[in-house]
Write a protein that holds these residues in place. Sequence first.
Motif, PDB file in Angstrom:
ATOM      1  N   TRP A  38       0.664  -1.002   0.025  1.00 26.75           N
ATOM      2  CA  TRP A  38       0.097  -0.032   0.049  1.00 26.75           C
ATOM      3  C   TRP A  38       0.958   1.280   0.000  1.00 26.75           C
ATOM      4  CZ3 TRP A  38      -4.748   0.588  -1.227  1.00 26.75           C
ATOM      5  CH2 TRP A  38      -5.865  -0.403  -1.083  1.00 26.75           C
ATOM      6  N   TYR A  39       0.550   1.891  -0.938  1.00 26.68           N
ATOM      7  CA  TYR A  39       1.270   3.467  -0.980  1.00 26.68           C
ATOM      8  C   TYR A  39       0.263   4.616  -0.959  1.00 26.68           C
ATOM      9  CZ  TYR A  39       5.379   1.056  -2.961  1.00 26.68           C
ATOM     10  OH  TYR A  39       6.461   0.425  -3.354  1.00 26.68           O
ATOM     11  N   ARG A  40       0.817   5.705  -0.469  1.00 25.88           N
ATOM     12  CA  ARG A  40       0.013   6.868  -0.558  1.00 25.88           C
ATOM     13  C   ARG A  40       0.841   8.150  -1.194  1.00 25.88           C
ATOM     14  NH1 ARG A  40      -1.809   9.128   4.884  1.00 25.88           N
ATOM     15  NH2 ARG A  40       0.344   9.364   5.492  1.00 25.88           N
ATOM     16  N   GLN A  41       0.181   8.694  -2.002  1.00 23.41           N
ATOM     17  CA  GLN A  41       0.536   9.779  -2.725  1.00 23.41           C
ATOM     18  C   GLN A  41      -0.136  11.040  -2.642  1.00 23.41           C
ATOM     19  OE1 GLN A  41       0.309   9.571  -7.050  1.00 23.41           O
ATOM     20  NE2 GLN A  41       2.233  10.464  -7.361  1.00 23.41           N
ATOM     21  N   ALA A  42       0.429  12.075  -1.848  1.00 21.12           N
ATOM     22  CA  ALA A  42       0.012  13.203  -1.525  1.00 21.12           C
ATOM     23  C   ALA A  42       0.186  14.192  -3.010  1.00 21.12           C
ATOM     24  CB  ALA A  42       0.946  13.974  -0.677  1.00 21.12           C
ATOM     25  N   ALA A  43      -0.662  15.118  -2.918  1.00 18.29           N
ATOM     26  CA  ALA A  43      -1.099  15.809  -4.270  1.00 18.29           C
ATOM     27  C   ALA A  43       0.523  16.098  -4.838  1.00 18.29           C
ATOM     28  CB  ALA A  43      -1.932  17.151  -4.268  1.00 18.29           C
ATOM     29  N   GLY A  44       0.905  15.972  -6.130  1.00 21.75           N
ATOM     30  CA  GLY A  44       2.161  16.655  -6.653  1.00 21.75           C
ATOM     31  C   GLY A  44       3.468  15.940  -5.994  1.00 21.75           C
ATOM     32  N   ARG A  45       3.375  14.833  -5.232  1.00 19.51           N
ATOM     33  CA  ARG A  45       4.402  14.515  -4.735  1.00 19.51           C
ATOM     34  C   ARG A  45       4.670  12.916  -5.167  1.00 19.51           C
ATOM     35  NH1 ARG A  45       4.929  16.085   1.427  1.00 19.51           N
ATOM     36  NH2 ARG A  45       7.021  15.460   0.856  1.00 19.51           N
ATOM     37  N   GLY A  46       5.809  12.262  -4.677  1.00 19.29           N
ATOM     38  CA  GLY A  46       6.075  10.938  -4.809  1.00 19.29           C
ATOM     39  C   GLY A  46       5.274   9.898  -4.166  1.00 19.29           C
ATOM     40  N   LEU A  47       5.554   8.830  -4.208  1.00 17.74           N
ATOM     41  CA  LEU A  47       4.968   7.795  -3.524  1.00 17.74           C
ATOM     42  C   LEU A  47       5.634   7.255  -1.847  1.00 17.74           C
ATOM     43  CD1 LEU A  47       3.886   7.104  -6.403  1.00 17.74           C
ATOM     44  CD2 LEU A  47       3.510   4.919  -5.936  1.00 17.74           C
ATOM     45  N   GLN A  48       4.721   7.207  -0.919  1.00 17.61           N
ATOM     46  CA  GLN A  48       5.249   6.769   0.258  1.00 17.61           C
ATOM     47  C   GLN A  48       4.675   5.373   0.711  1.00 17.61           C
ATOM     48  OE1 GLN A  48       3.356   8.758   3.547  1.00 17.61           O
ATOM     49  NE2 GLN A  48       5.086   8.722   4.765  1.00 17.61           N
ATOM     50  N   LEU A  49       5.659   4.338   0.740  1.00 17.42           N
ATOM     51  CA  LEU A  49       5.177   3.157   1.153  1.00 17.42           C
ATOM     52  C   LEU A  49       4.712   3.065   2.571  1.00 17.42           C
ATOM     53  CD1 LEU A  49       5.165   0.088   0.580  1.00 17.42           C
ATOM     54  CD2 LEU A  49       7.401   0.012   1.438  1.00 17.42           C
ATOM     55  N   LEU A  50       3.472   2.589   2.657  1.00 17.79           N
ATOM     56  CA  LEU A  50       2.849   2.413   3.746  1.00 17.79           C
ATOM     57  C   LEU A  50       2.906   1.281   4.656  1.00 17.79           C
ATOM     58  CD1 LEU A  50      -0.480   4.187   2.950  1.00 17.79           C
ATOM     59  CD2 LEU A  50       1.543   5.370   3.973  1.00 17.79           C
ATOM     60  N   PHE A  51       2.483   0.025   4.018  1.00 17.26           N
ATOM     61  CA  PHE A  51       2.449  -1.281   4.521  1.00 17.26           C
ATOM     62  C   PHE A  51       2.957  -2.170   3.211  1.00 17.26           C
ATOM     63  CE2 PHE A  51       0.446  -0.362   8.356  1.00 17.26           C
ATOM     64  CZ  PHE A  51      -0.725   0.724   8.015  1.00 17.26           C
ATOM     65  N   TYR A  52       3.520  -3.304   3.652  1.00 20.42           N
ATOM     66  CA  TYR A  52       3.867  -4.452   2.757  1.00 20.42           C
ATOM     67  C   TYR A  52       3.500  -5.815   3.404  1.00 20.42           C
ATOM     68  CZ  TYR A  52       8.512  -4.991   4.750  1.00 20.42           C
ATOM     69  OH  TYR A  52       9.475  -5.449   5.756  1.00 20.42           O
ATOM     70  N   SER A  53       3.372  -6.514   2.517  1.00 17.02           N
ATOM     71  CA  SER A  53       3.015  -8.084   2.908  1.00 17.02           C
ATOM     72  C   SER A  53       3.552  -9.296   2.014  1.00 17.02           C
ATOM     73  CB  SER A  53       1.399  -8.285   3.096  1.00 17.02           C
ATOM     74  OG  SER A  53       1.215  -9.485   3.317  1.00 17.02           O
ATOM     75  N   VAL A  54       4.086  -9.904   2.606  1.00 17.61           N
ATOM     76  CA  VAL A  54       4.818 -11.145   1.963  1.00 17.61           C
ATOM     77  C   VAL A  54       3.946 -12.580   2.017  1.00 17.61           C
ATOM     78  CG1 VAL A  54       7.025 -10.265   2.309  1.00 17.61           C
ATOM     79  CG2 VAL A  54       6.228 -11.580   3.929  1.00 17.61           C
ATOM     80  N   GLY A  55       2.763 -12.280   2.919  1.00 17.02           N
ATOM     81  CA  GLY A  55       2.073 -13.476   2.772  1.00 17.02           C
ATOM     82  C   GLY A  55       0.921 -13.306   3.787  1.00 17.02           C
ATOM     83  N   ILE A  56      -0.099 -14.203   3.819  1.00 15.90           N
ATOM     84  CA  ILE A  56      -1.411 -14.120   4.672  1.00 15.90           C
ATOM     85  C   ILE A  56      -0.817 -13.734   5.892  1.00 15.90           C
ATOM     86  CG2 ILE A  56      -3.335 -15.181   5.567  1.00 15.90           C
ATOM     87  CD1 ILE A  56      -3.605 -16.856   2.956  1.00 15.90           C
TER      88      ILE A  56
END
Lengths: 116, 112
Positions: B35-53
Amino acid sequence: AQKITQTQPGMFVQEKEAVTLDCTYDTSDQSYGLFWYKQPSSGEMIFLIYQGSYDEQNATEGRYSLNFQKARKSANLVISASQLGDSAMYFCAMREGSNTGNQFYFGTGTSLTVIP
Amino acid sequence: SQTIHQWPATLVQPVGSPLSLECTVEGTSNPNLYWYRQAAGRGLQLLFYSVGIGQISSEVPQNLSASRPQDRQFILSSKKLLLSDSGFYLCAWSVLRNSEQYFGPGTRLTVT
């Protein structure tokens, strides 16, 4: 320090001309990957091209090529024969080879406008 | 072929309300999910990642949480939204940890 630096907030290019979008990166890892993504106004991120740190040849995908200069830590994207549909934001990204974490580092992007 | 879906496409929520964004991937098994979030006019910020259930890692502490109840489903949640949660939320998947990521169409969240 920034992991990925894109110094060109906006670029203009004439249709059918080539354009280079700059990207420099910062890492102490020997193994890493470099990526370019295109984000049109619709918002989706489209994967364009990948370069591995051990790849000796520059990556190419159709009209996209990556000018990889390892010693300078630069990974510029070259778009040849620009088309109107190339107008979009372009993001450079890096994936470090560390076994800890899962971080993709993205630059702040370059807005490309193709002029007819 | 693999496809990734996100919904809703747009969302307007008041401050303090809950949030649930869903992401599903088709055509692949055991993907790495992000999951990433991108604020207006900016790059991506990684929020969460998951390698499995059930395996979630957080990159940035905040009032958001993520869950992976099924192999190809990734959910982003909040109990109480803040104004600063406004942005464009992108879900992505990859085959391997260090392979290219493929992104969904995104959800544009406006917190009012």
